[in-house]
Enzyme design. Structure first.
Site, PDB file in Angstrom:
ATOM      1  CE1 TYR A 143     140.106  99.386 106.377  1.00 57.67           C
ATOM      2  CE2 TYR A 143     139.267  98.100 108.396  1.00 57.67           C
ATOM      3  CZ  TYR A 143     139.265  99.398 107.657  1.00 57.67           C
ATOM      4  OH  TYR A 143     138.414 100.485 107.618  1.00 57.67           O
ATOM      5  NE  ARG A 177     139.823  96.532 112.062  1.00 57.45           N
ATOM      6  CZ  ARG A 177     140.987  96.224 112.243  1.00 57.45           C
ATOM      7  NH1 ARG A 177     141.190  94.923 112.524  1.00 57.45           N
ATOM      8  NH2 ARG A 177     142.050  96.951 111.894  1.00 57.45           N
ATOM      9  CB  CYS A 197     128.004  84.148  97.889  1.00 64.40           C
ATOM     10  SG  CYS A 197     126.551  83.182  98.722  1.00 64.40           S
ATOM     11  CD  GLU A 238     139.426 113.556 117.972  1.00 61.88           C
ATOM     12  OE1 GLU A 238     139.805 112.929 116.865  1.00 61.88           O
ATOM     13  OE2 GLU A 238     139.272 114.956 117.679  1.00 61.88           O
ATOM     14  N   PRO A 239     140.994 108.830 121.333  1.00 57.38           N
ATOM     15  CG  PRO A 239     141.374 107.937 123.595  1.00 57.38           C
ATOM     16  CD  PRO A 239     140.982 109.285 122.785  1.00 57.38           C
ATOM     17  N   GLY A 240     139.870 105.628 119.858  1.00 55.99           N
ATOM     18  CA  GLY A 240     138.714 104.886 119.777  1.00 55.99           C
ATOM     19  C   GLY A 240     139.212 103.498 120.099  1.00 55.99           C
TER      20      GLY A 240
END
Ligand code: LLP
Length: 430
Positions: free
Chosen positions: A318, A314, A346, A275-277
Protein backbone atom coordinates in the site's frame (compact mmCIF):
# COMPACT_ATOMS: atom_id res chain seq x y z
CA UNK A 1 3.07 5.87 22.00
CA UNK A 2 1.69 4.02 25.02
CA UNK A 3 3.76 0.98 25.92
CA UNK A 4 6.99 1.94 24.13
CA UNK A 5 9.51 4.59 25.09
CA UNK A 6 13.15 5.35 25.83
CA UNK A 7 14.57 4.91 29.32
CA UNK A 8 18.16 5.99 29.78
CA UNK A 9 18.52 6.02 26.02
CA UNK A 10 17.29 2.46 25.46
CA UNK A 11 13.92 1.74 23.91
CA UNK A 12 11.69 -0.30 26.21
CA UNK A 13 8.48 -2.23 25.67
CA UNK A 14 6.71 -1.38 28.91
CA UNK A 15 9.39 -2.17 31.53
CA UNK A 16 11.50 -4.47 29.37
CA UNK A 17 14.50 -3.22 27.34
CA UNK A 18 14.21 -4.20 23.68
CA UNK A 19 17.77 -5.64 23.71
CA UNK A 20 16.62 -8.12 26.38
CA UNK A 21 13.86 -9.32 24.06
CA UNK A 22 16.25 -9.47 21.11
CA UNK A 23 18.63 -11.58 23.16
CA UNK A 24 15.78 -13.97 23.98
CA UNK A 25 14.46 -14.65 20.46
CA UNK A 26 16.81 -12.99 17.97
CA UNK A 27 15.79 -10.40 15.38
CA UNK A 28 13.59 -9.85 13.52
CA UNK A 29 10.56 -10.20 15.78
CA UNK A 30 7.25 -8.56 16.60
CA UNK A 31 6.67 -7.24 20.09
CA UNK A 32 3.28 -6.33 21.56
CA UNK A 33 2.45 -4.23 24.60
CA UNK A 34 -0.40 -5.48 26.75
CA UNK A 35 -0.86 -2.03 28.24
CA UNK A 36 -1.28 -0.41 24.84
CA UNK A 37 -3.67 -3.10 23.59
CA UNK A 38 -5.81 -2.66 26.67
CA UNK A 39 -5.72 1.13 26.49
CA UNK A 40 -6.80 1.07 22.85
CA UNK A 41 -9.68 -1.26 23.68
CA UNK A 42 -10.62 0.73 26.76
CA UNK A 43 -10.82 3.91 24.70
CA UNK A 44 -13.72 2.44 22.73
CA UNK A 45 -15.40 1.01 25.82
CA UNK A 46 -15.10 4.32 27.67
CA UNK A 47 -16.18 6.34 24.63
CA UNK A 48 -19.43 4.41 24.32
CA UNK A 49 -19.95 4.27 28.10
CA UNK A 50 -19.70 8.06 28.18
CA UNK A 51 -22.57 8.16 25.68
CA UNK A 52 -24.51 5.61 27.76
CA UNK A 53 -24.65 3.53 24.62
CA UNK A 54 -24.29 -0.24 25.11
CA UNK A 55 -22.07 -1.70 22.42
CA UNK A 56 -20.60 -5.08 21.55
CA UNK A 57 -16.97 -4.38 20.71
CA UNK A 58 -16.02 -7.17 18.33
CA UNK A 59 -12.26 -6.83 17.79
CA UNK A 60 -11.51 -7.53 14.10
CA UNK A 61 -8.98 -10.29 14.60
CA UNK A 62 -7.79 -10.14 11.01
CA UNK A 63 -5.66 -7.21 12.20
CA UNK A 64 -3.73 -9.47 14.54
CA UNK A 65 -4.88 -13.00 15.21
CA UNK A 66 -2.18 -14.12 17.61
CA UNK A 67 -3.90 -16.10 20.38
CA UNK A 68 -2.23 -13.96 23.04
CA UNK A 69 -3.60 -10.77 21.49
CA UNK A 70 -7.11 -12.19 21.19
CA UNK A 71 -7.00 -13.59 24.73
CA UNK A 72 -5.74 -10.31 26.20
CA UNK A 73 -8.64 -8.44 24.64
CA UNK A 74 -11.20 -11.13 25.42
CA UNK A 75 -10.23 -11.01 29.13
CA UNK A 76 -10.83 -7.26 28.92
CA UNK A 77 -14.36 -7.85 27.68
CA UNK A 78 -13.98 -7.79 23.91
CA UNK A 79 -15.86 -10.03 21.52
CA UNK A 80 -14.46 -10.68 18.05
CA UNK A 81 -15.23 -10.21 14.38
CA UNK A 82 -13.95 -13.10 12.28
CA UNK A 83 -13.78 -13.74 8.54
CA UNK A 84 -12.87 -17.41 8.22
CA UNK A 85 -13.29 -20.77 9.86
CA UNK A 86 -9.70 -20.54 11.01
CA UNK A 87 -10.49 -17.29 12.78
CA UNK A 88 -13.56 -18.86 14.44
CA UNK A 89 -11.33 -21.61 15.79
CA UNK A 90 -8.64 -19.20 16.92
CA UNK A 91 -11.18 -17.10 18.77
CA UNK A 92 -12.57 -20.14 20.57
CA UNK A 93 -9.05 -21.35 21.36
CA UNK A 94 -8.22 -17.95 22.86
CA UNK A 95 -11.22 -18.22 25.17
CA UNK A 96 -13.79 -16.08 23.37
CA UNK A 97 -17.32 -17.28 24.12
CA UNK A 98 -19.20 -18.40 21.01
CA UNK A 99 -21.95 -15.87 21.60
CA UNK A 100 -19.39 -13.08 21.30
CA UNK A 101 -18.28 -14.06 17.79
CA UNK A 102 -19.52 -12.15 14.74
CA UNK A 103 -18.77 -13.86 11.40
CA UNK A 104 -18.21 -11.45 8.50
CA UNK A 105 -16.83 -12.13 5.03
CA UNK A 106 -17.98 -12.14 1.44
CA UNK A 107 -17.13 -15.76 0.69
CA UNK A 108 -17.93 -18.03 3.62
CA UNK A 109 -17.78 -21.63 2.46
CA UNK A 110 -20.32 -24.30 3.27
CA UNK A 111 -17.96 -25.79 5.87
CA UNK A 112 -17.40 -22.40 7.45
CA UNK A 113 -21.15 -21.76 7.71
CA UNK A 114 -21.62 -25.19 9.30
CA UNK A 115 -18.79 -24.46 11.75
CA UNK A 116 -20.47 -21.18 12.70
CA UNK A 117 -23.80 -22.94 13.22
CA UNK A 118 -22.30 -25.78 15.24
CA UNK A 119 -20.37 -23.31 17.36
CA UNK A 120 -23.46 -21.24 18.05
CA UNK A 121 -21.92 -17.90 17.15
CA UNK A 122 -23.59 -14.59 17.90
CA UNK A 123 -24.22 -13.46 14.33
CA UNK A 124 -23.51 -14.12 10.67
CA UNK A 125 -23.05 -10.94 8.66
CA UNK A 126 -24.46 -12.18 5.36
CA UNK A 127 -23.18 -10.55 2.19
CA UNK A 128 -25.27 -12.05 -0.62
CA UNK A 129 -28.59 -13.72 -1.40
CA UNK A 130 -26.69 -16.88 -2.28
CA UNK A 131 -25.07 -17.00 1.14
CA UNK A 132 -28.43 -16.36 2.80
CA UNK A 133 -30.05 -19.24 0.92
CA UNK A 134 -27.23 -21.67 1.71
CA UNK A 135 -27.15 -20.66 5.37
CA UNK A 136 -30.91 -21.20 5.58
CA UNK A 137 -30.66 -24.67 4.02
CA UNK A 138 -27.85 -25.70 6.35
CA UNK A 139 -29.58 -24.32 9.44
CA UNK A 140 -32.85 -26.09 8.61
CA UNK A 141 -30.96 -29.37 8.12
CA UNK A 142 -29.32 -28.89 11.50
CA UNK A 143 -32.63 -27.87 13.12
CA UNK A 144 -31.04 -24.55 14.01
CA UNK A 145 -31.79 -20.90 13.34
CA UNK A 146 -28.94 -18.74 12.16
CA UNK A 147 -28.80 -15.25 13.66
CA UNK A 148 -28.24 -12.96 10.69
CA UNK A 149 -27.42 -9.35 9.93
CA UNK A 150 -27.45 -8.38 6.28
CA UNK A 151 -24.37 -6.45 5.25
CA UNK A 152 -25.38 -3.39 3.30
CA UNK A 153 -23.20 -1.80 0.68
CA UNK A 154 -24.07 1.82 1.48
CA UNK A 155 -22.37 3.23 -1.64
CA UNK A 156 -20.26 5.66 0.36
CA UNK A 157 -16.64 6.36 -0.55
CA UNK A 158 -14.50 6.25 2.59
CA UNK A 159 -11.73 8.05 0.66
CA UNK A 160 -9.13 5.74 2.15
CA UNK A 161 -6.52 3.79 0.17
CA UNK A 162 -8.24 2.24 -2.87
CA UNK A 163 -7.27 -1.28 -1.81
CA UNK A 164 -8.95 -0.94 1.57
CA UNK A 165 -12.12 0.94 0.63
CA UNK A 166 -15.07 -1.41 0.69
CA UNK A 167 -18.38 0.43 0.72
CA UNK A 168 -18.70 1.80 -2.79
CA UNK A 169 -21.26 0.51 -5.26
CA UNK A 170 -19.40 -2.08 -7.33
CA UNK A 171 -17.04 -3.04 -4.49
CA UNK A 172 -17.37 -6.76 -3.86
CA UNK A 173 -18.76 -6.33 -0.36
CA UNK A 174 -22.29 -6.37 0.97
CA UNK A 175 -25.72 -6.39 -0.63
CA UNK A 176 -26.62 -3.44 -2.86
CA UNK A 177 -28.33 -0.67 -0.94
CA UNK A 178 -31.36 -0.71 -3.23
CA UNK A 179 -31.86 -4.46 -2.82
CA UNK A 180 -31.73 -4.61 0.98
CA UNK A 181 -35.41 -4.05 1.73
CA UNK A 182 -36.42 -6.92 -0.50
CA UNK A 183 -33.73 -9.31 0.75
CA UNK A 184 -34.52 -8.45 4.37
CA UNK A 185 -38.19 -9.21 3.77
CA UNK A 186 -37.27 -12.46 2.05
CA UNK A 187 -35.00 -13.43 4.98
CA UNK A 188 -38.03 -13.09 7.24
CA UNK A 189 -39.73 -15.94 5.41
CA UNK A 190 -36.81 -18.36 5.78
CA UNK A 191 -37.29 -20.86 8.63
CA UNK A 192 -33.55 -21.27 9.25
CA UNK A 193 -32.88 -17.54 9.55
CA UNK A 194 -33.39 -15.28 12.54
CA UNK A 195 -33.12 -11.67 11.45
CA UNK A 196 -31.06 -9.57 13.85
CA UNK A 197 -30.51 -6.48 11.76
CA UNK A 198 -28.09 -4.82 9.40
CA UNK A 199 -24.32 -4.48 9.15
CA UNK A 200 -21.85 -2.42 7.15
CA UNK A 201 -18.13 -1.76 6.87
CA UNK A 202 -16.95 0.97 4.54
CA UNK A 203 -13.18 0.59 4.66
CA UNK A 204 -10.10 0.88 6.78
CA UNK A 205 -7.68 3.61 7.94
CA UNK A 206 -10.44 6.21 7.73
CA UNK A 207 -9.24 9.41 9.37
CA UNK A 208 -12.35 11.53 9.05
CA UNK A 209 -15.76 11.03 10.66
CA UNK A 210 -17.66 12.31 7.61
CA UNK A 211 -17.80 9.06 5.58
CA UNK A 212 -18.81 7.12 8.70
CA UNK A 213 -21.55 9.62 9.44
CA UNK A 214 -22.77 9.49 5.85
CA UNK A 215 -22.87 5.68 5.78
CA UNK A 216 -24.41 5.35 9.25
CA UNK A 217 -27.03 7.93 8.32
CA UNK A 218 -27.98 5.90 5.26
CA UNK A 219 -28.24 2.65 7.20
CA UNK A 220 -30.30 4.29 9.93
CA UNK A 221 -32.66 5.43 7.20
CA UNK A 222 -32.93 1.81 6.11
CA UNK A 223 -33.66 0.69 9.68
CA UNK A 224 -36.50 3.21 9.89
CA UNK A 225 -37.90 2.16 6.52
CA UNK A 226 -37.76 -1.54 7.40
CA UNK A 227 -39.44 -0.97 10.74
CA UNK A 228 -42.16 1.07 9.08
CA UNK A 229 -42.63 -1.86 6.75
CA UNK A 230 -43.30 -4.04 9.78
CA UNK A 231 -39.92 -5.75 9.95
CA UNK A 232 -38.09 -6.25 13.23
CA UNK A 233 -34.60 -4.73 13.23
CA UNK A 234 -32.83 -5.30 16.54
CA UNK A 235 -29.22 -4.61 15.85
CA UNK A 236 -26.80 -2.58 13.82
CA UNK A 237 -23.18 -3.56 13.20
CA UNK A 238 -21.19 -0.51 12.20
CA UNK A 239 -18.00 -2.32 11.16
CA UNK A 240 -14.45 -1.18 11.85
CA UNK A 241 -12.28 1.28 10.06
CA UNK A 242 -11.17 4.03 12.43
CA UNK A 243 -7.70 5.11 11.31
CA UNK A 244 -4.57 5.69 13.39
CA UNK A 245 -1.55 7.95 13.24
CA UNK A 246 1.21 6.50 11.08
CA UNK A 247 2.66 9.83 10.07
CA UNK A 248 0.75 13.08 10.45
CA UNK A 249 -2.82 11.85 10.18
CA UNK A 250 -5.30 13.33 12.62
CA UNK A 251 -7.85 10.58 13.11
CA UNK A 252 -10.83 11.14 15.39
CA UNK A 253 -10.56 9.70 18.88
CA UNK A 254 -12.64 6.70 19.89
CA UNK A 255 -14.61 9.11 22.11
CA UNK A 256 -15.41 11.39 19.17
CA UNK A 257 -16.38 8.38 17.08
CA UNK A 258 -18.71 7.14 19.85
CA UNK A 259 -20.27 10.59 20.18
CA UNK A 260 -20.95 10.67 16.44
CA UNK A 261 -22.50 7.19 16.57
CA UNK A 262 -24.68 8.23 19.51
CA UNK A 263 -25.81 11.24 17.55
CA UNK A 264 -26.80 9.16 14.53
CA UNK A 265 -28.57 6.29 16.33
CA UNK A 266 -30.16 8.24 19.18
CA UNK A 267 -33.66 7.11 20.04
CA UNK A 268 -33.59 4.04 17.83
CA UNK A 269 -33.13 1.39 20.52
CA UNK A 270 -30.62 -0.68 18.57
CA UNK A 271 -28.14 -3.27 19.84
CA UNK A 272 -24.88 -1.89 18.50
CA UNK A 273 -21.77 -3.75 17.39
CA UNK A 274 -18.48 -2.28 16.20
CA UNK A 275 -15.55 -4.19 14.68
CA UNK A 276 -12.37 -2.19 15.26
CA UNK A 277 -9.15 -3.93 14.29
CA UNK A 278 -6.36 -1.54 13.39
CA UNK A 279 -7.26 1.08 16.00
CA UNK A 280 -6.86 -1.55 18.72
CA UNK A 281 -3.83 -3.50 17.53
CA UNK A 282 -1.68 -1.22 15.38
CA UNK A 283 0.03 0.99 17.93
CA UNK A 284 0.41 -1.93 20.33
CA UNK A 285 2.99 -3.63 18.12
CA UNK A 286 6.49 -2.95 16.83
CA UNK A 287 8.72 -4.87 14.48
CA UNK A 288 12.30 -5.09 15.75
CA UNK A 289 15.00 -5.57 13.15
CA UNK A 290 18.80 -5.47 13.00
CA UNK A 291 20.90 -3.66 10.45
CA UNK A 292 22.90 -6.13 8.38
CA UNK A 293 24.75 -3.82 6.03
CA UNK A 294 25.12 -0.11 5.41
CA UNK A 295 25.93 0.84 1.85
CA UNK A 296 26.15 4.10 -0.05
CA UNK A 297 23.80 4.53 -3.00
CA UNK A 298 24.27 7.88 -4.70
CA UNK A 299 22.71 10.68 -2.67
CA UNK A 300 21.53 8.42 0.06
CA UNK A 301 22.49 5.41 2.10
CA UNK A 302 20.85 2.03 2.05
CA UNK A 303 20.36 0.14 5.28
CA UNK A 304 19.85 -3.55 4.61
CA UNK A 305 17.99 -4.97 7.60
CA UNK A 306 16.99 -8.51 8.55
CA UNK A 307 13.22 -7.89 8.33
CA UNK A 308 11.61 -7.79 4.91
CA UNK A 309 8.41 -7.30 2.95
CA UNK A 310 7.34 -10.86 3.78
CA UNK A 311 7.34 -9.89 7.48
CA UNK A 312 5.61 -6.54 6.98
CA UNK A 313 3.75 -6.30 3.67
CA UNK A 314 2.14 -2.90 4.15
CA UNK A 315 4.88 -0.67 2.67
CA UNK A 316 5.20 -2.82 -0.47
CA UNK A 317 1.48 -3.38 -0.87
CA UNK A 318 0.00 0.00 0.00
CA UNK A 319 3.04 2.29 -0.04
CA UNK A 320 2.30 2.53 3.66
CA UNK A 321 4.41 4.71 5.93
CA UNK A 322 5.56 3.31 9.28
CA UNK A 323 7.67 5.37 11.67
CA UNK A 324 11.15 4.01 12.38
CA UNK A 325 13.23 4.58 15.51
CA UNK A 326 16.61 3.26 16.65
CA UNK A 327 16.61 1.05 19.74
CA UNK A 328 19.48 3.12 21.14
CA UNK A 329 18.36 6.72 21.23
CA UNK A 330 20.49 9.09 19.19
CA UNK A 331 21.70 12.35 20.74
CA UNK A 332 19.57 15.25 19.58
CA UNK A 333 22.60 16.87 17.99
CA UNK A 334 23.83 13.73 16.23
CA UNK A 335 24.14 14.21 12.47
CA UNK A 336 21.41 12.52 10.43
CA UNK A 337 21.79 10.55 7.25
CA UNK A 338 19.16 10.09 4.56
CA UNK A 339 18.44 6.38 4.30
CA UNK A 340 16.23 3.82 2.64
CA UNK A 341 15.59 0.81 4.86
CA UNK A 342 15.36 -2.34 2.78
CA UNK A 343 14.99 -6.05 3.39
CA UNK A 344 16.94 -8.97 1.92
CA UNK A 345 14.20 -10.09 -0.51
CA UNK A 346 15.01 -10.15 -4.21
CA UNK A 347 12.48 -7.55 -5.27
CA UNK A 348 12.85 -3.82 -5.54
CA UNK A 349 9.50 -3.47 -3.75
CA UNK A 350 11.16 -4.81 -0.60
CA UNK A 351 11.60 -1.37 0.95
CA UNK A 352 10.28 -0.94 4.48
CA UNK A 353 10.91 2.79 4.72
CA UNK A 354 12.09 5.34 2.20
CA UNK A 355 13.93 8.63 2.59
CA UNK A 356 14.24 8.71 6.37
CA UNK A 357 16.68 10.86 8.28
CA UNK A 358 18.40 8.66 10.81
CA UNK A 359 21.38 9.29 13.09
CA UNK A 360 24.51 7.19 12.62
CA UNK A 361 23.46 3.61 12.30
CA UNK A 362 25.96 0.82 11.86
CA UNK A 363 25.77 -2.87 11.14
CA UNK A 364 24.44 -4.66 14.21
CA UNK A 365 22.33 -1.75 15.44
CA UNK A 366 18.64 -2.37 15.95
CA UNK A 367 15.72 -0.40 14.60
CA UNK A 368 12.03 -0.63 15.37
CA UNK A 369 9.28 -0.17 12.85
CA UNK A 370 6.34 1.26 14.71
CA UNK A 371 2.58 0.90 14.50
CA UNK A 372 3.10 -2.60 13.14
CA UNK A 373 0.72 -4.46 15.46
CA UNK A 374 -2.12 -4.51 12.94
CA UNK A 375 -1.85 -6.18 9.53
CA UNK A 376 1.81 -6.90 10.25
CA UNK A 377 2.41 -10.50 11.25
CA UNK A 378 -1.17 -11.26 10.24
CA UNK A 379 -0.30 -10.59 6.58
CA UNK A 380 3.19 -12.05 6.67
CA UNK A 381 4.26 -14.82 4.32
CA UNK A 382 7.17 -17.19 4.01
CA UNK A 383 8.35 -15.74 0.70
CA UNK A 384 11.98 -16.58 -0.04
CA UNK A 385 11.67 -19.45 2.49
CA UNK A 386 11.85 -16.96 5.30
CA UNK A 387 9.96 -18.47 8.24
CA UNK A 388 7.35 -16.39 10.07
CA UNK A 389 9.12 -14.38 12.73
CA UNK A 390 8.59 -14.72 16.49
CA UNK A 391 6.10 -12.66 18.43
CA UNK A 392 6.63 -11.55 22.01
CA UNK A 393 4.01 -10.19 24.39
CA UNK A 394 5.09 -7.85 27.17
CA UNK A 395 3.18 -7.02 30.32
CA UNK A 396 4.95 -4.73 32.78
CA UNK A 397 8.31 -6.33 33.49
CA UNK A 398 7.20 -9.73 32.19
CA UNK A 399 7.48 -11.02 28.67
CA UNK A 400 6.77 -14.23 26.89
CA UNK A 401 7.24 -15.57 23.40
CA UNK A 402 3.70 -16.01 22.06
CA UNK A 403 4.81 -17.49 18.77
CA UNK A 404 8.21 -19.02 18.36
CA UNK A 405 10.30 -19.23 15.22
CA UNK A 406 9.59 -22.57 13.53
CA UNK A 407 12.45 -24.99 12.98
CA UNK A 408 13.45 -25.73 9.40
CA UNK A 409 11.92 -29.20 9.75
CA UNK A 410 8.60 -27.62 10.80
CA UNK A 411 8.75 -25.22 7.87
CA UNK A 412 8.85 -28.06 5.34
CA UNK A 413 6.86 -30.62 7.32
CA UNK A 414 3.73 -30.40 5.14
CA UNK A 415 5.55 -30.77 1.84
CA UNK A 416 6.45 -33.93 -0.03
CA UNK A 417 8.71 -34.92 -2.87
CA UNK A 418 6.51 -37.06 -5.16
CA UNK A 419 7.11 -40.81 -5.18
CA UNK A 420 7.94 -40.84 -8.87
CA UNK A 421 11.07 -38.81 -8.17
CA UNK A 422 12.32 -41.66 -6.04
CA UNK A 423 12.94 -41.97 -2.35
CA UNK A 424 15.97 -40.71 -0.55
CA UNK A 425 15.04 -37.11 0.07
CA UNK A 426 16.96 -35.57 2.91
CA UNK A 427 13.65 -34.76 4.58
CA UNK A 428 12.98 -38.17 6.02
CA UNK A 429 16.42 -38.18 7.57
CA UNK A 430 15.97 -34.78 9.22
N1 LLP B 1 -14.84 -5.55 9.81
C1 LLP B 1 -14.73 -5.94 8.53
C2 LLP B 1 -15.87 -6.59 7.89
C3 LLP B 1 -13.53 -5.72 7.83
O1 LLP B 1 -13.43 -6.09 6.55
C4 LLP B 1 -12.44 -5.09 8.48
C5 LLP B 1 -11.17 -4.87 7.79
C6 LLP B 1 -12.59 -4.74 9.84
C7 LLP B 1 -13.82 -4.97 10.46
C8 LLP B 1 -11.50 -4.09 10.63
O2 LLP B 1 -11.19 -2.85 10.09
P1 LLP B 1 -10.13 -1.90 10.80
O3 LLP B 1 -10.76 -1.42 12.09
O4 LLP B 1 -8.92 -2.69 11.06
O5 LLP B 1 -9.90 -0.81 9.84
N2 LLP B 1 -4.63 -5.00 5.28
C9 LLP B 1 -5.07 -3.62 5.25
C10 LLP B 1 -6.38 -3.41 5.98
C11 LLP B 1 -7.50 -4.28 5.47
C12 LLP B 1 -8.78 -4.11 6.22
C13 LLP B 1 -9.79 -5.10 5.79
N3 LLP B 1 -11.01 -5.12 6.55
C14 LLP B 1 -3.96 -2.74 5.78
O6 LLP B 1 -2.91 -3.24 6.18
O7 LLP B 1 -4.10 -1.50 5.80
Amino acid sequence: MIGFGYRAGVLHAEDVPIPTLAAAVGTPFYCYSTRCLEANYDAFAAGFAAQRLPVHIAYGIKANDNLAVIATLARRGAGVDVVSGGEVRRALEAGVAADRIVFSGVGKSRDELILGLETGIRQFNVESEGELALLNTLAVAMKARAPVALRVNPDVDARSHDKITTGRKGDKFGIAFDAITEVYAQAGSLPGIERRGLALHIGSQITDLAPFRAAFGKIVGLVRALRQGGHAVMGLDLGGGLGIVYRAEQPPTAAAYAAMVADVVRGLDLELTIEPGRSIAATAGILVTSVLYVKPAGEKTILVVDAAMNDLMRPAMYDAYHPVRPVLEAAAAAPRTLVDIVGPICESSDVLARGREIAAIASGHMLVIEAAGAYGRAMASCYNSRPLIPEIMVRGDRFQSVRRRPTFAESIALEAIPDWLGAGSAKGAA
